[in-house]
Design a protein around this motif. Structure first.
Motif, short mmCIF file in Angstrom:
data_model
loop_
_atom_site.label_atom_id
_atom_site.label_comp_id
_atom_site.label_asym_id
_atom_site.label_seq_id
_atom_site.Cartn_x
_atom_site.Cartn_y
_atom_site.Cartn_z
N ARG A 87 -2.08 -44.39 -32.02
CA ARG A 87 -3.43 -44.41 -30.77
C ARG A 87 -2.57 -43.56 -29.71
NH1 ARG A 87 -4.72 -49.40 -27.18
NH2 ARG A 87 -6.85 -48.49 -26.11
N PHE A 88 -1.53 -43.24 -29.03
CA PHE A 88 -1.03 -42.12 -28.09
C PHE A 88 0.06 -41.59 -29.24
CE2 PHE A 88 -2.15 -46.02 -26.03
CZ PHE A 88 -3.38 -46.26 -25.66
N TRP A 89 0.59 -41.65 -30.40
CA TRP A 89 1.59 -40.71 -30.43
C TRP A 89 1.25 -39.74 -31.98
CZ3 TRP A 89 5.35 -41.23 -27.13
CH2 TRP A 89 5.47 -42.12 -26.08
N LEU A 90 2.28 -38.70 -32.23
CA LEU A 90 2.56 -38.59 -32.99
C LEU A 90 3.73 -38.14 -33.51
CD1 LEU A 90 1.26 -34.51 -31.59
CD2 LEU A 90 -0.11 -36.73 -33.67
N ILE A 91 3.92 -38.45 -34.71
CA ILE A 91 4.87 -38.77 -35.33
C ILE A 91 5.24 -37.36 -36.65
CG2 ILE A 91 5.90 -40.26 -37.27
CD1 ILE A 91 3.02 -41.50 -36.05
N PHE A 92 6.45 -37.03 -36.71
CA PHE A 92 6.66 -35.34 -37.06
C PHE A 92 8.00 -36.02 -38.44
CE2 PHE A 92 4.18 -34.05 -33.97
CZ PHE A 92 3.38 -33.19 -35.01
N LEU A 93 8.30 -35.32 -39.34
CA LEU A 93 9.43 -35.81 -40.68
C LEU A 93 9.57 -34.30 -41.01
CD1 LEU A 93 11.58 -37.71 -41.45
CD2 LEU A 93 10.63 -37.51 -43.61
N TYR A 94 10.89 -33.38 -40.45
CA TYR A 94 10.96 -32.32 -41.16
C TYR A 94 12.66 -32.11 -41.85
CZ TYR A 94 8.39 -29.51 -37.64
OH TYR A 94 7.11 -28.91 -36.47
N THR A 95 12.38 -31.11 -43.07
CA THR A 95 13.17 -31.82 -44.15
C THR A 95 14.24 -30.23 -43.44
OG1 THR A 95 12.23 -30.55 -46.05
CG2 THR A 95 11.73 -32.92 -45.08
#
Length: 224
Positions: free
Chosen positions: A206-214
């Motif tokens: 709703r209010f957040w962005l979730i990122f995964l970097y490798t």
């Protein structure tokens, strides 16, 4: 924490006040939706036997969740001494104090040991110098770097800017040293790309962005 700069003290004081309530909330309700998405991203890449380092660990519940899923050990650092006390106590209650370590430290200005996985869950938005935190995170990560930031893009961009301004006005009137920050997503991606990472996954709540970097394979080999 003697001789702490005002901006760090403002952050520490704010989360000192919140530490116990946040720990109780986690014990009652578990991870928030965005935190669970980040944990799922990391778990799918493989957590068993991995070392985990969490920047801005708060009361330690995210790091301890990684142990439940097979991580070999976790280290967490935070500016809040109250949160770190709660985290170490919670590790003892969970019977994993031999695999979990939580310390008061400013990750933006202290060297940290290399770990397989580095996590920043809603941390960048609480600290003015995102580049310094990202440098520590990228230098410390051998494989994965996951983080959660405000949903400052597209239709949510204006709402986030207004919300952040209102929160910061309230904090200013309260005369606290705490502020929220909307660091440009493009700048975050550019810095991580330049330090050998690429974006592997992204989601939104709703209010957040979730990122995964490798980390790129060639760069990972260099760190071994």
């Amino acid at each position: 924490m003697s001789s702490v700069p005002p901006r760090e003290k403002g952050i520490a004081d704010t989360f000192d006040d919140l530490a116990h309530d946040r720990c109780c909330k986690y014990k009652s309700n578990g991870l928030t939706a965005s935190s669970q998405v980040l944990l799922d991203f990391i778990s799918k890449e493989g957590l068993v036997g991995k070392t985990v380092f969490e920047i801005g660990c708060g009361t330690g519940f995210f790091a301890l969740e990684t142990l439940k899923l097979g991580a070999s050990s976790c280290l967490g650092v935070d500016l809040s001494s109250a949160a770190i006390r709660e985290a170490n106590e919670f590790a003892k209650e969970s019977g994993v104090q031999d695999r979990a370590r939580f310390e008061v430290a400013n990750a933006a200005s202290t060297h940290q040991p290399a770990s397989d996985i580095v996590i920043m869950d809603k941390v960048l938005c609480c600290y003015p110098d995102s580049d310094a935190l990202l440098k520590t995170a990228s230098d410390s990560s051998k494989e994965l770097l996951g983080f959660v930031v405000p949903r400052d893009e597209r239709l949510m961009k204006l709402a986030m800017k207004i919300g952040t301004a209102l929160i910061n006005l309230v904090e200013k009137l309260r005369k606290t040293g705490f502020r929220l920050y909307l660091h440009p997503l493009r700048s975050i991606d550019q810095l991580l790309t330049e330090t050998g990472f690429h974006q592997a996954n992204k989601a939104k709540s709703r209010f957040w962005l979730i990122f995964l970097y490798t980390r790129n394979r060639s760069d990972a080999t260099r760190l071994e």
